[in-house]
Design an enzyme around this catalytic site. Structure first.
Site, PDB file in Angstrom:
ATOM      1  N   GLN A   1      34.556  28.458  79.018  1.00  0.00           N
ATOM      2  CA  GLN A   1      34.044  28.762  77.578  1.00  0.00           C
ATOM      3  C   GLN A   1      35.288  29.545  76.905  1.00  0.00           C
ATOM      4  O   GLN A   1      34.609  29.646  75.515  1.00  0.00           O
ATOM      5  CB  GLN A   1      32.765  28.731  77.959  1.00  0.00           C
ATOM      6  CG  GLN A   1      31.962  28.095  79.374  1.00  0.00           C
ATOM      7  CD  GLN A   1      30.316  28.386  79.059  1.00  0.00           C
ATOM      8  OE1 GLN A   1      29.964  29.226  77.929  1.00  0.00           O
ATOM      9  NE2 GLN A   1      29.534  27.552  79.695  1.00  0.00           N
TER      10      GLN A   1
ATOM     11  N   HIS B   1      29.819  31.771  78.137  1.00  0.00           N
ATOM     12  CA  HIS B   1      28.698  32.488  77.627  1.00  0.00           C
ATOM     13  C   HIS B   1      28.842  33.539  76.549  1.00  0.00           C
ATOM     14  O   HIS B   1      28.209  34.495  76.342  1.00  0.00           O
ATOM     15  CB  HIS B   1      27.701  32.988  78.356  1.00  0.00           C
ATOM     16  CG  HIS B   1      26.984  32.466  79.151  1.00  0.00           C
ATOM     17  ND1 HIS B   1      25.606  31.849  79.133  1.00  0.00           N
ATOM     18  CD2 HIS B   1      26.881  30.760  78.984  1.00  0.00           C
ATOM     19  CE1 HIS B   1      24.994  30.774  80.364  1.00  0.00           C
ATOM     20  NE2 HIS B   1      25.897  30.160  79.803  1.00  0.00           N
TER      21      HIS B   1
ATOM     22  N   GLU C   1      16.740  27.985  72.582  1.00  0.00           N
ATOM     23  CA  GLU C   1      15.267  28.061  71.755  1.00  0.00           C
ATOM     24  C   GLU C   1      16.176  28.638  70.286  1.00  0.00           C
ATOM     25  O   GLU C   1      17.366  28.372  70.202  1.00  0.00           O
ATOM     26  CB  GLU C   1      14.784  29.364  72.234  1.00  0.00           C
ATOM     27  CG  GLU C   1      14.452  30.106  73.662  1.00  0.00           C
ATOM     28  CD  GLU C   1      14.065  31.040  73.703  1.00  0.00           C
ATOM     29  OE1 GLU C   1      14.268  32.290  73.407  1.00  0.00           O
ATOM     30  OE2 GLU C   1      13.157  31.514  74.308  1.00  0.00           O
TER      31      GLU C   1
ATOM     32  N   TYR D   1      14.693  39.461  72.579  1.00  0.00           N
ATOM     33  CA  TYR D   1      13.762  37.853  72.974  1.00  0.00           C
ATOM     34  C   TYR D   1      13.560  37.359  73.843  1.00  0.00           C
ATOM     35  O   TYR D   1      13.576  36.144  74.198  1.00  0.00           O
ATOM     36  CB  TYR D   1      14.840  36.885  71.300  1.00  0.00           C
ATOM     37  CG  TYR D   1      14.729  36.901  69.726  1.00  0.00           C
ATOM     38  CD1 TYR D   1      14.910  38.765  69.213  1.00  0.00           C
ATOM     39  CD2 TYR D   1      13.678  36.361  69.259  1.00  0.00           C
ATOM     40  CE1 TYR D   1      14.589  38.460  67.640  1.00  0.00           C
ATOM     41  CE2 TYR D   1      13.557  36.823  67.856  1.00  0.00           C
ATOM     42  CZ  TYR D   1      13.984  37.659  67.059  1.00  0.00           C
ATOM     43  OH  TYR D   1      13.451  37.788  65.830  1.00  0.00           O
TER      44      TYR D   1
ATOM     45  N   TYR E   1      19.192  24.759  86.191  1.00  0.00           N
ATOM     46  CA  TYR E   1      19.671  23.382  85.960  1.00  0.00           C
ATOM     47  C   TYR E   1      19.719  23.095  87.520  1.00  0.00           C
ATOM     48  O   TYR E   1      20.196  23.866  88.387  1.00  0.00           O
ATOM     49  CB  TYR E   1      21.337  23.518  84.784  1.00  0.00           C
ATOM     50  CG  TYR E   1      20.287  22.803  84.254  1.00  0.00           C
ATOM     51  CD1 TYR E   1      20.105  21.446  83.098  1.00  0.00           C
ATOM     52  CD2 TYR E   1      20.567  23.984  82.531  1.00  0.00           C
ATOM     53  CE1 TYR E   1      19.648  21.442  81.963  1.00  0.00           C
ATOM     54  CE2 TYR E   1      20.608  23.340  81.161  1.00  0.00           C
ATOM     55  CZ  TYR E   1      19.785  22.515  81.406  1.00  0.00           C
ATOM     56  OH  TYR E   1      19.970  22.215  80.114  1.00  0.00           O
TER      57      TYR E   1
END
Lengths: 383, 383
Positions: free
Chosen positions: A92, A153, A251, A261, A272
């Site tokens: 990523q 991420h 979210e 949070y 998953y």
């Protein structure tokens, strides 16, 4: 949806002029408030990630492998912008967001986020800024390097708000099984955070954790998973974030200073594949619940709050791109409350970024999973 | 949306003929696949709850206070059907669902569900059937009386499927704090269940719990909250249910025999108002997760799976009415998988029931919160 162009051609940096309408251009789409069509703006991008509009009409597009591209007069210029720092283009990682400074016209500053190589397989979310002149980036300076470690991420969106800028950082795939021991619950690092900085990267002294021991003073909020979405409401100034969650856990959050949070202690998702539980419940005192969730997950990426003239019925709606969902989601809002979401363009491809153009059209960056050449498209109203 | 008619007139049973178009009739609505308008079919109902279409063209509508009404040639007949049993018309209780037998043309049988008075404040979900002839119900026989106690949450939908019928029963507002000790987790009673019966109310001997000690043999599935929604897929025969959950916990479930749907042990909701946690997590082995959730909740009521000719793009979609949501929700399906939901008619009023008419239009019963006279409307395509 679009003609596929061999990657070799793309890598060679050939100009990929929009010559013929793609199929979708003739198709009309319906929705609650507007009918629209999708028109290709430019094509041939490899993993486009961020889009930005410059005052003179140029559009900047990051390609994740490490190229900053310019679209000028509807043409993708063949030569990428020089001066972009080396990126950790693995998984990523790579060149991620791009945002011009609000006063770009006078200072020519462009901000980029990327995964900075740190030796071996190490990398972290980093912000640089530089002057864009004559299609080259000069005076590039590093203004924020997140204290994180891990894989993927990166989070990595930037938004400006007055004298501040906000930068999101992902939780770097640290194991959610750590629960309270997860680095996203420990604000002495930048895992899973939204950070507030001045435009030069220095820390405002009224940030919520300034002077609190080892806590990173740039942190504005924490306990996030992978916030690839950040937007400032054009009327209210509220800071909105979306985070790419586990299955059932994407979210939308209203970001307030100093708040937690909850990732991974509380949340609505499951792993998953396995469907196994992740969280110690869905809610807890001292942890902020989301304003909106998608079930099923859409895999949230770019975010934009519309205030243009082309789609009056969509003013004030939050738009979020869906990667796995291959859709654009519109959330109809009532103040800070989400009323419902509306799926637009189901099957359009993986939507990595969504931006309102200066023309009021809505631009999408389509990011093919395996890097096949992909377009930037825009929604135009059909009246 | 509609002209308000004094309740006294309604109670007097005056014919409330549709004389003039309501405002909404001239309004067109957009959606992903279809444009449509909303046309009033009949009006002046007090808490309409269930709608049914009879082969001759009549429509039956239950009014929760205990009246079964007939709409004939677009007119609401002034006199309610005689022969309806007395109902416990308190709170959520009263006359609830109405469904004609699949062979109504030959046997004239109509099935009703209601809250049966059991002395004092006691009542339970009950099914009767009777012959409807000359606008009167005769030979009324009780074929199912649920073993429950409590307030409200009667569930109370009926669907036919071949030689069987399914009846849903709510959890009667037993405290979710009981968790594993909650009556919905104890199939020796009918709290929070879907039941399978023959058309005469007798129990098929291949039901999953037949012969298992004290377990109620009618039970097909358990662990539900308040299932006001039940539908059999017209192509696949799958049984679908939606249940009115706590805040954030409205669910769509695919119902399979013998399975436990988890209320209140697992779920995604929190208490309305307090936002306090209810569940011991969102998932657990041996408890079925929902196929779809709404966030925010819509307060699910009637359910229908469309297979008509008026809206080809909606064939196979699951439609669910929203009470608090004041909307109609369409869920686009891929087999047994929910792709996304689409909000239609936001603000239309509390949608208590949704049915496909024999004409392929989609009918909605609007149930005003305080019982003001309310319409039956239908969606017609705009081409």
């Amino acid at each position: 949806m679009v003609a596929r162009i061999p990657t070799a051609l793309l890598a060679a940096g050939l100009a990929l002029v929009v010559a013929v309408p793609v199929t979708a251009q003739s198709q009309e789409y319906g929705s609650m408030h507007h009918r629209f069509r999708v028109v290709t703006v430019a094509e041939g991008f490899e993993h486009p990630w961020g889009m930005a509009f410059l005052p003179g009409g140029d559009m900047l597009v990051t390609e994740r492998p490490g190229r900053l591209r310019i679209v000028r007069n509807g043409n993708l210029l063949p030569t990428p912008v020089e001066g972009v720092p080396p990126v950790f283009a693995v998984g990523q990682g790579g060149l991620l967001d791009v945002v011009p400074h609000p006063d770009f016209s006078s200072n020519r500053l462009v901000y980029l986020t990327y995964s900075k190589p740190q030796g071996g397989q190490a990398s972290t979310t980093t912000v640089v800024r530089g002057r864009l002149e004559n299609d080259r980036l000069t005076n590039v300076e590093e203004i924020f390097v997140a204290d994180t470690e891990g894989r993927g991420h990166y989070g990595s969106r930037i938004v400006f708000s007055g004298e501040y800028m906000f930068v999101s950082v992902g939780e770097r795939m640290a194991s959610p099984a750590l629960l309270e021991g997860h680095p996203a619950q420990d604000p002495t690092n930048h895992h899973g955070t939204v950070n507030r900085l001045y435009h030069d990267g220095t820390v405002p002294q009224d940030n919520p954790f300034v002077g609190q021991g080892d806590i990173e003073p740039s942190i504005w909020s924490y306990g996030h998973r992978n916030p690839q979405s950040l937007a400032v409401h054009p009327q209210t100034g509220d800071l909105w974030e979306a985070e790419h969650g586990p299955q059932g856990g994407d979210e939308v959050n209203l970001i307030e200073p100093g708040k937690n949070y909850g990732w991974p202690v509380v949340g609505f998702g499951v792993n998953y594949g396995s469907g196994q539980r992740i969280h110690d419940g869905t809610m807890r005192d001292g942890m902020e619940p989301p304003v909106h969730l998608w079930v099923p997950s859409i895999a949230t990426s770019g975010m934009m709050i519309y205030d243009g003239d082309q789609f009056p019925g969509w003013r004030g709606s939050i738009f979020v791109g869906g990667l796995a969902g291959e859709l654009l989601s519109r959330i109809e809002m009532d103040g800070q409350r989400a009323l419902f979401d509306e799926t637009l363009l189901y099957g359009i491809g993986r939507v990595r970024d969504v931006r309102q153009g200066p023309d009021g059209y809505i631009y999408l960056a389509i990011d093919d999973r395996v890097g096949a050449p992909s377009p930037i498209v825009r929604l135009e109203p059909v009246r």
